[in-house]
Design a protein around this motif. Structure first.
Motif, PDB file in Angstrom:
ATOM      1  N   ALA A 131      29.893  58.754  12.796  1.00  0.00           N
ATOM      2  CA  ALA A 131      29.396  57.515  13.399  1.00  0.00           C
ATOM      3  C   ALA A 131      30.169  56.310  12.868  1.00  0.00           C
ATOM      4  CB  ALA A 131      27.906  57.354  13.117  1.00  0.00           C
ATOM      5  N   MET A 132      30.383  56.279  11.566  1.00  0.00           N
ATOM      6  CA  MET A 132      31.110  55.152  10.981  1.00  0.00           C
ATOM      7  C   MET A 132      32.581  55.185  11.397  1.00  0.00           C
ATOM      8  SD  MET A 132      29.346  54.673   7.300  1.00  0.00           S
ATOM      9  CE  MET A 132      29.688  52.932   7.169  1.00  0.00           C
ATOM     10  N   ALA A 133      33.119  56.370  11.574  1.00  0.00           N
ATOM     11  CA  ALA A 133      34.512  56.502  12.023  1.00  0.00           C
ATOM     12  C   ALA A 133      34.666  55.968  13.439  1.00  0.00           C
ATOM     13  CB  ALA A 133      34.962  57.948  11.938  1.00  0.00           C
ATOM     14  N   GLY A 134      33.646  56.127  14.262  1.00  0.00           N
ATOM     15  CA  GLY A 134      33.687  55.570  15.615  1.00  0.00           C
ATOM     16  C   GLY A 134      33.823  54.056  15.576  1.00  0.00           C
ATOM     17  N   TYR A 135      33.096  53.423  14.675  1.00  0.00           N
ATOM     18  CA  TYR A 135      33.203  51.965  14.523  1.00  0.00           C
ATOM     19  C   TYR A 135      34.586  51.600  13.997  1.00  0.00           C
ATOM     20  CZ  TYR A 135      32.326  47.190  13.090  1.00  0.00           C
ATOM     21  OH  TYR A 135      32.412  45.833  12.924  1.00  0.00           O
ATOM     22  N   ALA A 136      35.062  52.340  13.000  1.00  0.00           N
ATOM     23  CA  ALA A 136      36.391  52.075  12.441  1.00  0.00           C
ATOM     24  C   ALA A 136      37.460  52.227  13.526  1.00  0.00           C
ATOM     25  CB  ALA A 136      36.665  53.014  11.266  1.00  0.00           C
ATOM     26  N   ALA A 137      37.320  53.242  14.361  1.00  0.00           N
ATOM     27  CA  ALA A 137      38.283  53.452  15.453  1.00  0.00           C
ATOM     28  C   ALA A 137      38.267  52.270  16.416  1.00  0.00           C
ATOM     29  CB  ALA A 137      37.969  54.748  16.189  1.00  0.00           C
ATOM     30  N   SER A 138      37.075  51.741  16.688  1.00  0.00           N
ATOM     31  CA  SER A 138      36.975  50.599  17.598  1.00  0.00           C
ATOM     32  C   SER A 138      37.634  49.354  17.023  1.00  0.00           C
ATOM     33  CB  SER A 138      35.504  50.303  17.932  1.00  0.00           C
ATOM     34  OG  SER A 138      34.869  49.648  16.851  1.00  0.00           O
ATOM     35  N   ARG A 139      37.843  49.334  15.721  1.00  0.00           N
ATOM     36  CA  ARG A 139      38.508  48.207  15.051  1.00  0.00           C
ATOM     37  C   ARG A 139      39.993  48.476  14.838  1.00  0.00           C
ATOM     38  NH1 ARG A 139      35.774  44.084  16.043  1.00  0.00           N
ATOM     39  NH2 ARG A 139      35.239  43.107  14.097  1.00  0.00           N
ATOM     40  N   GLY A 140      40.473  49.632  15.319  1.00  0.00           N
ATOM     41  CA  GLY A 140      41.895  49.936  15.241  1.00  0.00           C
ATOM     42  C   GLY A 140      42.338  50.600  13.958  1.00  0.00           C
ATOM     43  N   VAL A 141      41.407  51.134  13.186  1.00  0.00           N
ATOM     44  CA  VAL A 141      41.766  51.816  11.936  1.00  0.00           C
ATOM     45  C   VAL A 141      42.420  53.152  12.280  1.00  0.00           C
ATOM     46  CG1 VAL A 141      40.857  52.872   9.833  1.00  0.00           C
ATOM     47  CG2 VAL A 141      39.938  50.689  10.633  1.00  0.00           C
ATOM     48  N   PRO A 142      43.621  53.409  11.762  1.00  0.00           N
ATOM     49  CA  PRO A 142      44.256  54.701  12.020  1.00  0.00           C
ATOM     50  C   PRO A 142      43.523  55.832  11.288  1.00  0.00           C
ATOM     51  CG  PRO A 142      45.638  53.338  10.588  1.00  0.00           C
ATOM     52  CD  PRO A 142      44.448  52.510  10.971  1.00  0.00           C
ATOM     53  N   ALA A 143      43.538  57.012  11.874  1.00  0.00           N
ATOM     54  CA  ALA A 143      42.866  58.197  11.307  1.00  0.00           C
ATOM     55  C   ALA A 143      41.472  57.822  10.821  1.00  0.00           C
ATOM     56  CB  ALA A 143      43.703  58.801  10.187  1.00  0.00           C
ATOM     57  N   PRO A 144      40.593  57.369  11.711  1.00  0.00           N
ATOM     58  CA  PRO A 144      39.311  56.801  11.299  1.00  0.00           C
ATOM     59  C   PRO A 144      38.379  57.760  10.557  1.00  0.00           C
ATOM     60  CG  PRO A 144      39.400  57.042  13.677  1.00  0.00           C
ATOM     61  CD  PRO A 144      40.767  57.340  13.162  1.00  0.00           C
ATOM     62  N   VAL A 145      38.365  59.030  10.924  1.00  0.00           N
ATOM     63  CA  VAL A 145      37.483  59.976  10.218  1.00  0.00           C
ATOM     64  C   VAL A 145      37.954  60.138   8.783  1.00  0.00           C
ATOM     65  CG1 VAL A 145      36.648  62.360  10.122  1.00  0.00           C
ATOM     66  CG2 VAL A 145      36.791  61.184  12.323  1.00  0.00           C
ATOM     67  N   GLN A 146      39.241  60.332   8.604  1.00  0.00           N
ATOM     68  CA  GLN A 146      39.792  60.492   7.259  1.00  0.00           C
ATOM     69  C   GLN A 146      39.656  59.193   6.461  1.00  0.00           C
ATOM     70  OE1 GLN A 146      41.248  61.298  10.124  1.00  0.00           O
ATOM     71  NE2 GLN A 146      41.889  63.433   9.998  1.00  0.00           N
ATOM     72  N   ALA A 147      39.895  58.065   7.109  1.00  0.00           N
ATOM     73  CA  ALA A 147      39.780  56.771   6.432  1.00  0.00           C
ATOM     74  C   ALA A 147      38.341  56.506   6.003  1.00  0.00           C
ATOM     75  CB  ALA A 147      40.283  55.651   7.333  1.00  0.00           C
ATOM     76  N   THR A 148      37.392  56.872   6.837  1.00  0.00           N
ATOM     77  CA  THR A 148      35.983  56.671   6.498  1.00  0.00           C
ATOM     78  C   THR A 148      35.588  57.550   5.313  1.00  0.00           C
ATOM     79  OG1 THR A 148      35.456  56.095   8.781  1.00  0.00           O
ATOM     80  CG2 THR A 148      33.617  56.773   7.385  1.00  0.00           C
ATOM     81  N   ALA A 149      35.979  58.810   5.347  1.00  0.00           N
ATOM     82  CA  ALA A 149      35.665  59.711   4.228  1.00  0.00           C
ATOM     83  C   ALA A 149      36.355  59.245   2.945  1.00  0.00           C
ATOM     84  CB  ALA A 149      36.076  61.140   4.568  1.00  0.00           C
ATOM     85  N   ALA A 150      37.621  58.872   3.052  1.00  0.00           N
ATOM     86  CA  ALA A 150      38.357  58.414   1.869  1.00  0.00           C
ATOM     87  C   ALA A 150      37.753  57.136   1.305  1.00  0.00           C
ATOM     88  CB  ALA A 150      39.828  58.191   2.217  1.00  0.00           C
ATOM     89  N   SER A 151      37.354  56.226   2.182  1.00  0.00           N
ATOM     90  CA  SER A 151      36.747  54.991   1.685  1.00  0.00           C
ATOM     91  C   SER A 151      35.395  55.267   1.041  1.00  0.00           C
ATOM     92  CB  SER A 151      36.635  53.950   2.797  1.00  0.00           C
ATOM     93  OG  SER A 151      35.787  54.390   3.829  1.00  0.00           O
ATOM     94  N   GLY A 152      34.679  56.271   1.543  1.00  0.00           N
ATOM     95  CA  GLY A 152      33.416  56.660   0.905  1.00  0.00           C
ATOM     96  C   GLY A 152      33.644  57.184  -0.503  1.00  0.00           C
ATOM     97  N   VAL A 153      34.678  57.987  -0.683  1.00  0.00           N
ATOM     98  CA  VAL A 153      35.021  58.503  -2.018  1.00  0.00           C
ATOM     99  C   VAL A 153      35.442  57.352  -2.928  1.00  0.00           C
ATOM    100  CG1 VAL A 153      36.653  59.952  -3.296  1.00  0.00           C
ATOM    101  CG2 VAL A 153      35.600  60.803  -1.187  1.00  0.00           C
ATOM    102  N   LEU A 154      36.221  56.420  -2.396  1.00  0.00           N
ATOM    103  CA  LEU A 154      36.659  55.251  -3.167  1.00  0.00           C
ATOM    104  C   LEU A 154      35.464  54.420  -3.621  1.00  0.00           C
ATOM    105  CD1 LEU A 154      39.510  54.115  -3.854  1.00  0.00           C
ATOM    106  CD2 LEU A 154      39.279  52.666  -1.848  1.00  0.00           C
TER     107      LEU A 154
END
Length: 139
Positions: free
Chosen positions: A29-52
């Protein structure tokens, strides 16, 4: 003073730890929002940012290389402000206001995290109620 610093660390990190849980449990769900904002690889970016967020938040709270933990939070906050909350791109005034508040909140928290980085690095082992000393030495 040690107890006040510990309480401050906990209160500062509540937001980050709560966000980490959301990033890691609602990744799609959060990756969908990130994708709508133009974040590349949104699923991976969301998971990585969660770990960060989780690593940085826990490091600051428990005082395990808290200076590095604060730096990890800065690494999350600045790109998030720029990529997720670019208020200058909004045409709707209400959306612009919401994004502007989020943008400046993220920048302000990044500034506070940078101050914590300096504080932890400078105070070193004199800062009580931490599990380790700092990783960096800013003296």
């Amino acid at each position: 003073m040690d107890v006040l610093v510990l309480i401050g660390r906990i209160l500062f990190c509540v937001l980050f730890l709560n966000s980490a849980v959301g990033h890691l449990t609602k990744t799609k769900a959060m990756a969908g929002y990130a994708a709508s904002r133009g974040v590349p690889a949104p699923v991976q970016a969301t998971a990585a940012s969660g770990v960060l967020l989780l690593a940085g938040g826990l490091m600051v709270v428990f005082g395990v290389w808290a200076d590095l933990g604060a730096l990890l939070l800065v690494v999350f906050l600045v790109p998030t402000a720029l990529l997720i909350h670019p208020f200058w791109k909004e045409t709707d005034e209400q959306a612009k206001t919401v994004e502007m508040v989020s943008f400046f909140k993220d920048l302000s928290l990044a500034g506070a995290a940078l101050m914590l980085l300096a504080f932890f690095s400078y105070a070193g082992h004199d800062l009580g109620l931490t599990l380790t000393g700092p990783l960096f030495d800013i003296t």
